[in-house]
Scaffold this motif. Structure first.
Motif, mmCIF file in Angstrom:
data_model
loop_
_atom_site.group_PDB
_atom_site.id
_atom_site.type_symbol
_atom_site.label_atom_id
_atom_site.label_comp_id
_atom_site.label_asym_id
_atom_site.label_seq_id
_atom_site.Cartn_x
_atom_site.Cartn_y
_atom_site.Cartn_z
ATOM 1 N N VAL A 281 21.556 -1.199 -0.722
ATOM 2 C CA VAL A 281 20.539 -0.306 -1.277
ATOM 3 C C VAL A 281 19.245 -0.401 -0.478
ATOM 4 O O VAL A 281 18.632 0.621 -0.143
ATOM 5 C CB VAL A 281 20.280 -0.635 -2.762
ATOM 6 C CG1 VAL A 281 19.142 0.228 -3.308
ATOM 7 C CG2 VAL A 281 21.539 -0.410 -3.587
ATOM 8 N N THR A 362 25.027 4.271 -8.489
ATOM 9 C CA THR A 362 23.800 4.237 -7.695
ATOM 10 C C THR A 362 23.836 5.277 -6.589
ATOM 11 O O THR A 362 24.834 5.413 -5.877
ATOM 12 C CB THR A 362 23.594 2.841 -7.071
ATOM 13 O OG1 THR A 362 23.620 1.848 -8.094
ATOM 14 C CG2 THR A 362 22.273 2.769 -6.331
ATOM 15 N N CYS A 364 20.871 7.427 -3.687
ATOM 16 C CA CYS A 364 19.514 7.501 -3.142
ATOM 17 C C CYS A 364 19.112 8.964 -3.015
ATOM 18 O O CYS A 364 19.963 9.817 -2.690
ATOM 19 C CB CYS A 364 19.412 6.825 -1.788
ATOM 20 S SG CYS A 364 19.840 5.061 -1.821
ATOM 21 N N SER A 374 16.064 4.661 -4.706
ATOM 22 C CA SER A 374 17.414 4.564 -5.253
ATOM 23 C C SER A 374 17.353 4.900 -6.742
ATOM 24 O O SER A 374 16.306 4.782 -7.375
ATOM 25 C CB SER A 374 17.993 3.167 -5.043
ATOM 26 O OG SER A 374 17.200 2.201 -5.706
ATOM 27 N N ASN A 415 13.306 1.621 -7.225
ATOM 28 C CA ASN A 415 14.489 2.101 -7.933
ATOM 29 C C ASN A 415 14.102 2.784 -9.235
ATOM 30 O O ASN A 415 13.198 2.346 -9.944
ATOM 31 C CB ASN A 415 15.430 0.932 -8.244
ATOM 32 C CG ASN A 415 16.693 1.383 -8.951
ATOM 33 O OD1 ASN A 415 17.559 1.999 -8.345
ATOM 34 N ND2 ASN A 415 16.799 1.116 -10.243
#
Length: 448
Positions: A281, A362, A364, A374, A415
């Motif tokens: 990530v 997850t 992005c 993210s 995030n």
């Protein structure tokens, strides 16, 4: 003369009560050696634990044989129980322990501790129903914390998916609470209550209060020096921290569990998975999905705020609590940490992060300014997700800044955490409830 010396005296004949006491003390010393191993030994010696316990077991069994030799009359059921308990001290299944304990319970069905030990044997052998019957049998004679917490753990392994399993989990919490009430200082009971709350959190509506109760129980467990040396406690709490995306504490917990039991692979595996995930990530956010320049610029230019907001374009939003709120668009770079009330963000997907055994999905995304974050989406149904180029709008985004240093590795990224996929607008359309799934999380403590 001390009790242990009495057994060592070759000319000494022992009375029944004295012999039984000596045998009980020998088994207690064996279990104390096991339970206090990490208190009285350096972490570097952890690899020798099973070997050292096996040696102590042999010493204990030989001592008990000497005690029996010096006493003409001994209660057979009680001595069989103590022998079986000694044999059951190791982490692995012992057929001999099960056979000896079975004989003890047949001779004296009211031996509660014998039922508990026999239940552990069935458990180690993978027979959960057999373990359940033993712990239930023990409780039919006496309400005892060991029986209560063992039955609490077993219940979570039983029951068909759905209402039956849910009822088992609720009963598991109730039993664990009773165990705690019987001895508020027993860290093991607190730890098992924490595990029961964590299971309840996922089995019901994921009430944050339940997760808070879970962590409070673990904090109480840690106050007991014996339980603080339990790899189970640190592993289970690390799983909770990972779900909460408190990655620093999660890494510390997995490392602690790993150090306490080097032969248990689960903490090492989970730590490696988490570090791999954070590395991916961090890299993908920094490099904006690793898309080539031309492709990336096309995606950034493709962001159309008014169109991509879909039903949120009018500036209205009904929150999960049912409140009507006004929304205004915010660039990703201007988001504050935590909940960004009455704000909505829009961007385009540049990549997804494929990881097994993770409860979140997850991806992005970048906004029209090219800023990349993210996004972790929880409770997303299997097989659902987004692809590169999809537009995504998120109301009242919850921002977390991840900044972690672990040994030589550095993880740094922003995030957005999304608790439910039904708040998302993807390609101008709000996702429906068919995108929603109930999450399940496999915790797999060492003894559950």
């Amino acid at each position: 003369m001390e009790a242990a010396e009495a057994a060592d005296d070759p000319c000494r004949n022992l009375g029944t009560d004295e012999a039984l006491k000596l045998a009980e003390e020998a088994v207690e010393r064996l279990y104390s050696f096991r339970d206090r191993y990490y208190i009285e030994h350096d972490a570097a010696e952890a690899t020798h634990k099973e070997e050292d316990i096996a040696k102590q077991l042999e010493v204990t069994l030989n001592y008990m044989k000497d005690v029996k030799y010096k006493c003409e009359v001994l209660p057979k059921a009680e001595m069989l129980f103590l022998e079986g308990k000694a044999l059951n001290v190791t982490s692995g299944y012992s057929a001999e322990a099960q056979e000896v304990l079975s004989r003890a319970t047949k001779l004296n069905p009211k031996l509660v501790e014998a039922w508990n030990q026999l239940g552990e044997c069935y458990w180690k052998h993978g027979d959960m129903q057999g373990a359940h019957d033993c712990f239930t049998g023990a409780l039919s004679h006496k309400e005892q914390k060991g029986s209560l917490r063992s039955l609490s753990m077993v219940l979570r392994q039983l029951g068909k998916p759905g209402n039956e399993h849910l009822q088992n989990i609720k009963e598991s919490v109730s039993l664990a609470r009773k165990a705690v009430q019987l001895d508020l200082s027993d860290g093991k009971s607190w730890s098992i209550l924490g595990n029961a709350y964590f299971s309840l959190f996922f089995a019901t509506n994921q009430d944050p209060k339940v997760l808070k109760q879970c962590l409070q129980a673990y904090a109480q467990a840690e106050k007991d020096s014996l339980e603080d040396c339990s790899p189970d406690l640190h592993y289970s709490r690390a799983m909770v921290h990972q779900y909460e995306e408190n990655y620093s504490l999660s890494i510390a917990g997995f490392c602690r569990a790993q150090a306490l039991d080097p032969f248990w692979n689960e903490p090492t595996n989970k730590l490696c998975e988490l570090l791999e995930y954070l590395g991916k990530v961090s890299d993908l956010v920094e490099n904006k999905g690793r898309l080539k320049g031309k492709k990336l610029q096309q995606i950034i230019k493709g962001v159309n705020i008014e169109k991509d907001l879909g039903p949120y374009s009018g500036g209205c939003y009904t929150s999960p609590t049912g409140h009507a709120l006004k929304l205004s668009h915010a660039p990703l770079a201007l988001l504050a940490e935590g909940r960004n009330v009455q704000r909505v963000i829009v961007g385009r997907v540049v990549c997804s992060v494929a990881m097994r055994n993770f409860v979140s999905f997850t991806f992005c995304m970048v906004d029209s300014d090219g800023f990349c974050v993210s996004v972790t989406v929880y409770n997303l149904a299997s097989g659902q997700g987004v692809i590169i180029g999809d537009s995504v709008a998120i109301p009242e985004p919850f921002l977390e800044r991840v900044d972690i240093q672990h040994k030589e590795q550095k993880f740094l990224f922003n995030n957005i955490r999304v608790a439910s996929p039904v708040v998302l607008v993807v390609n101008g359309r709000k996702w429906s409830k068919e995108k929603l799934a109930t999450p399940s999380l496999s915790v797999n403590p060492l003894y559950e």
